[in-house]
Enzyme design. Sequence first.
Site, short mmCIF file in Angstrom:
data_model
loop_
_atom_site.label_atom_id
_atom_site.label_comp_id
_atom_site.label_asym_id
_atom_site.label_seq_id
_atom_site.Cartn_x
_atom_site.Cartn_y
_atom_site.Cartn_z
N PHE A 102 0.89 2.95 7.00
CA PHE A 102 -0.43 3.09 7.60
C PHE A 102 -1.48 2.79 6.53
CE2 PHE A 102 -4.03 6.10 8.28
CZ PHE A 102 -4.50 5.61 9.49
N VAL A 103 -2.41 1.89 6.84
CA VAL A 103 -3.47 1.55 5.90
C VAL A 103 -4.81 1.82 6.56
CG1 VAL A 103 -4.56 -0.28 4.53
CG2 VAL A 103 -2.07 -0.22 4.76
N ILE A 104 -5.65 2.56 5.85
CA ILE A 104 -7.00 2.84 6.29
C ILE A 104 -7.86 2.92 5.03
CG2 ILE A 104 -6.73 5.36 6.24
CD1 ILE A 104 -8.49 5.42 8.84
N CYS A 105 -9.10 2.51 5.13
CA CYS A 105 -10.01 2.57 3.99
C CYS A 105 -10.39 4.03 3.75
CB CYS A 105 -11.23 1.70 4.26
SG CYS A 105 -12.37 1.65 2.87
N ALA A 106 -9.70 4.66 2.82
CA ALA A 106 -9.91 6.09 2.56
C ALA A 106 -11.34 6.40 2.14
CB ALA A 106 -8.91 6.58 1.50
N HIS A 145 0.83 -1.20 0.00
CA HIS A 145 0.00 0.00 0.00
C HIS A 145 0.87 1.25 0.00
CE1 HIS A 145 -4.15 -1.45 0.50
NE2 HIS A 145 -3.50 -2.56 0.80
N PRO A 146 0.43 2.28 -0.73
CA PRO A 146 1.18 3.53 -0.75
C PRO A 146 0.90 4.36 0.50
CG PRO A 146 -0.82 3.77 -2.02
CD PRO A 146 -0.76 2.32 -1.57
N SER A 169 -6.34 3.56 -6.04
CA SER A 169 -5.82 4.36 -4.91
C SER A 169 -5.96 5.85 -5.17
CB SER A 169 -4.35 4.01 -4.63
OG SER A 169 -4.25 2.78 -3.97
N GLU A 229 -8.24 7.39 -6.96
CA GLU A 229 -9.65 7.76 -6.77
C GLU A 229 -10.04 7.75 -5.30
OE1 GLU A 229 -11.76 5.00 -9.26
OE2 GLU A 229 -11.02 5.93 -11.11
#
Length: 174
Positions: free
Chosen positions: A119-123, A67-68, A84, A86
């Site tokens: 850090f990953v979160i559902c944007a 993940h970026p 990503s 969008e």
Amino acid sequence: MDITAVNALPYEDFVNIFGNVVEKCPIITAAVWSRRPFVSLNALEAAITEFIDNLPESGKEGILRCHPDLAGRDLQSGTLTRESREEQARAGMDTLSSGEASRMARLNEEYKTRFGFPFVICARMNDKANILRQLTERCGNERALERERGIEEVKKICRLRLQGLMLCDAPNKL
């Protein structure tokens, strides 16, 4: 696209269409292709989730590393995946003030240094204020908890991406 059409897809087409439902991890969809036929979208999602859940911790961290950074250099340079780009735009990551961008960059770096993955979160389910708040709070967590939280966020992202591919009016809620 309905589930009958999904089940009829040749391997290459299946991977080309669904290969980024988990960011930059087409190996996951390549692996679940052999579990066809799926009885529903939920069954396809469950197969992907089961594959992820059965990975060793190092494999789960590998997924997170694909993940970026949110509002990071990939967004600035235009090298994010379409999905990503969008998702980050919907959350306002492309319109941060200079102060917000500086804070985001500092927190992203602190998080990656502490945990070894971004850090990953559902944007799509958050706005920039909540993302910054979550990033700040989660920097204080333990590594195992963050790996688990990150993977749960990956699953939310996957579900929304699957819905977007299969349903014409997919909601932004789980």
